[in-house]
Write a protein that holds these residues in place. Structure first.
Motif, PDB file in Angstrom:
ATOM      1  N   VAL A 109       0.840  -1.287   0.037  1.00 30.62           N
ATOM      2  CA  VAL A 109      -0.005  -0.093   0.194  1.00 30.62           C
ATOM      3  C   VAL A 109       0.622   1.414  -0.156  1.00 30.62           C
ATOM      4  O   VAL A 109       0.276   2.422  -0.208  1.00 30.62           O
ATOM      5  N   LEU A 137      -2.620  -7.165   1.827  1.00 27.22           N
ATOM      6  CA  LEU A 137      -1.984  -5.859   1.651  1.00 27.22           C
ATOM      7  C   LEU A 137      -0.922  -5.771   2.870  1.00 27.22           C
ATOM      8  O   LEU A 137      -1.115  -6.447   3.929  1.00 27.22           O
ATOM      9  N   LEU A 146      -3.900   6.273   3.056  1.00 28.87           N
ATOM     10  CA  LEU A 146      -4.961   5.584   2.873  1.00 28.87           C
ATOM     11  C   LEU A 146      -5.543   5.397   1.312  1.00 28.87           C
ATOM     12  O   LEU A 146      -6.327   4.715   0.755  1.00 28.87           O
ATOM     13  N   CYS A 149      -4.561   2.561  -0.775  1.00 27.00           N
ATOM     14  CA  CYS A 149      -5.293   1.467  -0.056  1.00 27.00           C
ATOM     15  C   CYS A 149      -6.590   1.354  -0.817  1.00 27.00           C
ATOM     16  O   CYS A 149      -7.234   0.336  -1.293  1.00 27.00           O
ATOM     17  N   PRO A 269      -8.833  -3.048   5.809  1.00 28.64           N
ATOM     18  CA  PRO A 269      -7.585  -3.771   5.955  1.00 28.64           C
ATOM     19  C   PRO A 269      -7.012  -3.661   7.209  1.00 28.64           C
ATOM     20  O   PRO A 269      -6.293  -2.650   7.333  1.00 28.64           O
ATOM     21  N   VAL A 272      -3.298  -2.753   7.921  1.00 28.35           N
ATOM     22  CA  VAL A 272      -2.797  -1.531   7.385  1.00 28.35           C
ATOM     23  C   VAL A 272      -3.464  -0.267   8.348  1.00 28.35           C
ATOM     24  O   VAL A 272      -2.599   0.736   8.535  1.00 28.35           O
TER      25      VAL A 272
END
Length: 290
Positions: A109, A137, A146, A149, A269, A272
């Motif tokens: 990511v 991820l 983000l 992502c 996720p 993350v």
């Protein structure tokens, strides 16, 4: 399109270390975990593979996902499934193994992938028939945003595949309905009696971290390779009073109020988001001290 698996998971990396393996096998016996993902940290000797096979035979009621290099050297049981792990950056030159039941496709990511990059998925997986494609991820640096992502998840959603998601992912609507999925209540007070401890554990010889988070601040049971064969109950009891657990709960609280309540993402996720929340918390504390 995504299909989620909902169950507590232990993912571990195996090495040629018998003391470490004994602790892993002890953890296999814990009743709260029935789903295991086994990766390879180095070429395994026959004794390690045989010990793993015995452990799986003793836990026939549990499911084991095995990295392909282990499974090809073992007697296949009904509770064992072979997978091939592929990093998206290496997808073009990777030869797909048609003998495995599933592929684990891992994205970083911290990288900004293009539409041309995502087009490689269609080119590579055109021959895939019955195999599942699981999405992972990962975070390669402290620069966790983000934006990438969201971009990855949206690109995958538009593809003509049903991608499978491990319990590393949570859905916003479900967490809003049941905040216990974000560890916002203690286990004994939870309506569904969910554990207050992480329900996805990632184990290496360095220790255990929640949700595949590689940040050492979240690590516990760091002497897992020293033998001593601890039960998971004892490990969690010590973890409950640790700074690593405080970091974990603090990050989950921030995820809930900053990401889930404003509905920033539909599919979350969790690994993350923990890394992202931790960096945000550090920056806030740094600004407060100035």
């Amino acid at each position: 399109m995504f299909r989620k698996i909902e169950k507590p998971v232990i993912e571990c990396v195996l090495y040629n270390d018998e003391g470490y393996q004994k602790n892993i096998e002890k953890i296999f016996n814990h009743s709260d975990f029935n789903f295991f993902i086994i990766n390879v940290g180095e070429a395994l000797n026959k004794k390690i593979v045989m010990n793993l096979q015995k452990s799986m035979l003793a836990n026939k009621d549990k499911i084991f996902y095995l990295e392909q290099s282990i499974s090809k050297n073992m007697v296949k049981y009904e509770n064992c499934v072979a997978f091939q792990k592929i990093h998206f950056d290496n997808l073009k030159e990777t030869v797909l193994n048609e003998n495995v039941e599933m592929f684990f496709l891992e994205f970083d990511v911290c990288k900004d992938y293009t539409d041309d990059d995502f087009a490689r998925i269609k080119q590579k997986f055109t021959t895939v028939k019955s195999q599942s494609i699981f999405v992972l991820l990962s975070v390669s640096s402290q620069n966790v945003g983000l934006k990438n992502c969201i971009k990855i998840m949206e690109a995958l959603r538009k593809m003509p595949y049903t991608f499978s998601l491990l319990p590393l992912f949570k859905e916003t609507y479900l967490v809003l309905e049941h905040p216990c999925n974000a560890y916002m209540c203690q286990g004994e007070n939870c309506h569904s009696h969910k554990s207050a401890y992480p329900r996805y554990l990632y184990i290496t010889k360095e220790g255990i971290t929640p949700y595949r988070v590689y940040n050492p601040r979240f690590m516990f049971f760091t002497d897992i390779d020293k033998g001593g064969e601890e039960t998971l109950e004892n490990i969690f009891a010590e973890y409950k009073n640790s700074q690593a657990y405080e970091f974990f709960l603090e990050c989950n609280k921030k995820i809930y109020f900053d990401i889930i309540v404003p509905h920033v993402l539909e599919v979350l996720p969790w690994n993350v988001l923990i890394e992202y929340a931790f960096q945000e918390i550090l920056e806030e504390k740094l600004n407060e001290s100035i």
